[in-house]
Design an enzyme around this catalytic site. Structure first.
Site, PDB file in Angstrom:
ATOM      1  N   ARG A   1       5.308 -24.899 -46.557  1.00 53.46           N
ATOM      2  CA  ARG A   1       5.509 -23.460 -46.797  1.00 53.46           C
ATOM      3  C   ARG A   1       4.253 -22.649 -46.485  1.00 53.46           C
ATOM      4  O   ARG A   1       4.351 -21.485 -46.093  1.00 53.46           O
ATOM      5  CB  ARG A   1       5.960 -23.234 -48.247  1.00 53.46           C
ATOM      6  CG  ARG A   1       7.419 -23.606 -48.423  1.00 53.46           C
ATOM      7  CD  ARG A   1       7.903 -23.389 -49.831  1.00 53.46           C
ATOM      8  NE  ARG A   1       9.352 -23.440 -49.879  1.00 53.46           N
ATOM      9  CZ  ARG A   1      10.064 -23.500 -50.993  1.00 53.46           C
ATOM     10  NH1 ARG A   1       9.454 -23.514 -52.160  1.00 53.46           N
ATOM     11  NH2 ARG A   1      11.368 -23.531 -50.950  1.00 53.46           N
TER      12      ARG A   1
ATOM     13  N   LYS B   1      23.160 -30.115 -57.320  1.00 57.18           N
ATOM     14  CA  LYS B   1      23.507 -28.760 -57.766  1.00 57.18           C
ATOM     15  C   LYS B   1      24.892 -28.410 -57.237  1.00 57.18           C
ATOM     16  O   LYS B   1      25.069 -27.546 -56.380  1.00 57.18           O
ATOM     17  CB  LYS B   1      22.477 -27.765 -57.260  1.00 57.18           C
ATOM     18  CG  LYS B   1      21.099 -27.914 -57.892  1.00 57.18           C
ATOM     19  CD  LYS B   1      20.181 -26.841 -57.345  1.00 57.18           C
ATOM     20  CE  LYS B   1      18.728 -27.208 -57.519  1.00 57.18           C
ATOM     21  NZ  LYS B   1      17.879 -26.503 -56.550  1.00 57.18           N
TER      22      LYS B   1
ATOM     23  N   GLY C   1      15.124 -28.347 -50.896  1.00 60.55           N
ATOM     24  CA  GLY C   1      13.844 -28.974 -51.218  1.00 60.55           C
ATOM     25  C   GLY C   1      13.926 -30.495 -51.240  1.00 60.55           C
ATOM     26  O   GLY C   1      13.098 -31.185 -50.644  1.00 60.55           O
TER      27      GLY C   1
ATOM     28  N   GLY D   1      18.071 -22.475 -51.709  1.00 61.69           N
ATOM     29  CA  GLY D   1      18.976 -21.537 -52.380  1.00 61.69           C
ATOM     30  C   GLY D   1      19.299 -20.338 -51.506  1.00 61.69           C
ATOM     31  O   GLY D   1      20.466 -19.932 -51.397  1.00 61.69           O
TER      32      GLY D   1
END
Ligand code: ADP
Ligand code: MG
Length: 381
Positions: free
Chosen positions: A34, A194, A340, A361
């Site tokens: 990042r 998730k 991630g 996300g």
């Protein structure tokens, strides 16, 4: 919101919201992707003699927390740019104001974690105003945080002329490609834990994709709805209801078999068919037949989007599904990979993708057809 090239940054104080939310272990950065991805925007502003003020969040602190300080990021950034970075111990207040006021062109300041103030997540107007007072203009480049309306991502935009940076531009371009290109076969692969977050994406992807392959924790609400036994496999009760509108859709391909074990730390596993998961055991990876079938569908695809590991890859016994699917996805003409855990599962195998998103996300929300809250006015489909 305009693109960075429309800004004349010379001599201006440019406040950048970056995404320096990197994985840290005892102050050591485990993956600097990042930070590296932010360099094009910073370098452009350096070339154009701007004064650069960087801010970011890191983790989920509750108040000041030394373990979540951005100081290691400051050191890493300094190394990557081979230049001095002034690290501030706060993101607002007099010391920050003074430092900003004495900046020269091409100076770089990194502010401390904005989430040390709960006002950041609350999108508090006073807090946003204080942050905004540090810049003449604002550049939003934190793609990974762009689906959240925080003071540091959205709030500041009420007070400053705002632009999106090169990282955001690249992410949007690649995700937009998936949403708009008419390339087939188009295959989506969804996995991970998730589950309820990702189910929302299925609806939108069904409009475009030829196949949606489900691994990780995604198949279990479907199997349960079919009246099958899922043993003690991961399940979020709500998702059984959410899948109702499409649970019979032929485009959705469920695993034919799984690796099952007694617990997540098991050193061996058994390969069983999807309708023979024994009571008490947990399905922790896709099985052999599934790897073969999924890989073949993926290898024949022109465009693939992938989010979420196929199994509990942290235990090597259950990593094979994710690794093999990773290899297949890398063969596609166009591959978009995000999440991630998905990217961290692949970091030791040598595979290349067209685009690896820095935002799991945010990528999912965009794929689900939602607007990104902190990128107002950016058309995404
Ligand atoms: P990403 O970060 O790539 O979006 P998620 O956060 O949704 O992915 O999920 C990643 C986690 O899912 C990993 O920790 C992995 O171990 C777990 N996982 C994948 N498959 C299973 C499974 N069958 N049972 C339990 N956990 C799983
Ligand atoms: Mg994750």
């Amino acid at each position: 919101m305009k693109g960075l090239r429309e800004l004349k940054p010379e001599h201006k104080r440019v406040l950048i919201r970056a995404d320096f939310n990197v994985p840290l272990e005892n102050g050591v950065i485990k993956d600097n992707t990042r930070i590296v991805q932010e360099l094009p925007t910073i370098n452009y502003l350096l070339e154009h003699r701007a004064k650069i003020i960087l801010m970011s969040h890191l983790g989920r602190p509750k108040g000041f927390d030394k373990a979540l300080s951005l100081e290691p990021v400051s050191k890493e950034l300094s190394k990557l740019l081979n230049t001095k970075i002034t690290f501030m111990k706060d993101c607002i207040g007099d010391s920050v104001k003074n430092a900003v006021n004495s900046m020269k062109d091409r100076d770089i300041i990194l502010l401390e974690n904005t989430r040390f103030y709960k006002e950041d997540k609350e999108n508090n107007e006073e807090f946003a105003k204080k942050l905004a007072s540090l810049g003449d203009v604002f550049v939003m480049d934190a793609f990974g945080a762009s689906h959240r309306a925080d003071a540091s991502t959205l709030g500041v935009q009420r007070f400053l002329q705002s632009y999106y940076g090169f990282l955001v531009e690249k992410e949007i371009k690649n995700i937009k490609h998936v949403l708009t290109a008419d390339e087939h076969p188009f295959v989506a692969v969804l996995g991970g834990a998730k589950v309820s977050d990702k189910i929302g994406v299925i609806n939108n992807l069904l409009k475009k994709a030829d196949y949606i392959l489900l691994g990780g924790g995604m198949p279990f609400p479907f199997l349960l709805r079919m009246g099958l036994n899922i043993g003690s496999s991961i399940l979020d009760g709500e998702s059984v209801k959410t899948i109702e509108p499409f649970f019979k859709n032929k485009k959705i391909i469920l695993p034919k078999d799984f690796l099952v074990a007694e617990n997540t730390r098991s050193t061996h596993a058994e390969n069983v068919d999807f309708d023979k998961i024994p009571d008490g055991s947990i399905a922790l990876d896709i099985g052999k037949k599934t790897i073969r079938e999924f890989s073949e569908i993926i290898r024949n695809a022109k465009m693939v989007v992938w989010n979420g590991p196929m199994g509990l890859f942290e235990n090597p016994v259950f990593a094979k599904g994710t690794i093999e699917i990773g290899k297949a996805v890398s063969c596609a003409e166009f591959s978009l990979v995000g999440g991630g855990d998905t990217t961290s599962a692949l970091k030791d195998i040598n595979v290349k993708f067209t685009h690896v998103s820095t935002g799991g996300g945010a990528m999912l929300e965009m794929l689900a057809g939602k607007k990104l809250k902190a990128l107002p006015g950016i058309e995404i489909s």
